[in-house]
Design an enzyme around this catalytic site. Sequence first.
Site: not given
Length: 324
Positions: A8-10, A12, A30, A95, A121, A123, A173, A176-177, A180
């Site tokens: 449950l980070g940003r 999650g 978490d 990731n 992806s 954010g 992914k 993709h990064n 970026e």
Amino acid sequence: MELGLIGLGRMGSNMTLRLVKGGHRVVVYDSWDMSIREMVRQGATGASSVENLVSQLAKPRIVWLMLPAGEATETTIIELTGLLDRNDMIIDGGNSNYKDSLRRATEVENKGKYFMDVGTSGGIRGLKEGYCLMVGGREEGYERIRPILQTLAPSATTGYGHVGPSGAGHFVKMVHNGIEYGLMEAYAEGFELMQAKKEFSLDLAQVSELWRHGSVVRSWLLDLAAVALRQTTALGDVSAYVEDSGEGRWTVQESVDLAVPIPAIASALQARFRSRQKEPLGPKLQAAMRNLFGGHPVSLRADIPDARGRIPAKSQPPSAHHEG
């Protein structure tokens, strides 16, 4: 639908909120109790452990991981594999390296369970605008989780897709990064060049805002650059140290393995490495060599401007020989 979500980070936490708002039952866990309590307050169901989370899900179960790549993901997948039954599913939305996902898919599926790797992806805007979801794994597994993907994605028809077999989601992914990295480096170099043209006194915030509308270089990253440039005081306090989370390195390594040139991405990664060096040896050595073969002056540490902008007199005169 019903699923468990671990991590449950940003990302999650916001994914949990989007799923709950979309009508899904989400059981969360978490290592930080406060994160669980906040999600429960927002409508999720809390779990006291991974085992407790599994016990609260109806069969066939779906457990989605949003954990840092590496040991945290590895140990949790091993634990889940021992707790879940046949036809239950593990989804790795973090990731992870796609090679790890290939191995994990084999290990999990050899025990009669599903493993899906989902490059995610979006954010911090994902909660409001939706996430881009790049799914690898078996086709029937993808169809089973389609309602979840449709809720997380920007719409029921856009922003998600089955890109290939196991490992393909995290591979896409990864690339993709890497892209970026290259885009961010190009924007950063361009704005730095404009800043250096002092006689024009360019307002970089104004230029970024101009480019956001109708320009061929408009993008979300440019939107973020515009925000950063408007916050001039905050930007002035930001260190030039730029971290990387691994995907750029993996992308460059893959290009070496496949003999596919990606000079822009590789250069962007190297620029991040350079940003972390307080006093890199390389430029010092170059300056010393130029002095030795051409007599070029060397700027000693004492030549660096002091707090008032004063620079001591050079100790070595310039040479008439300008090679190099």
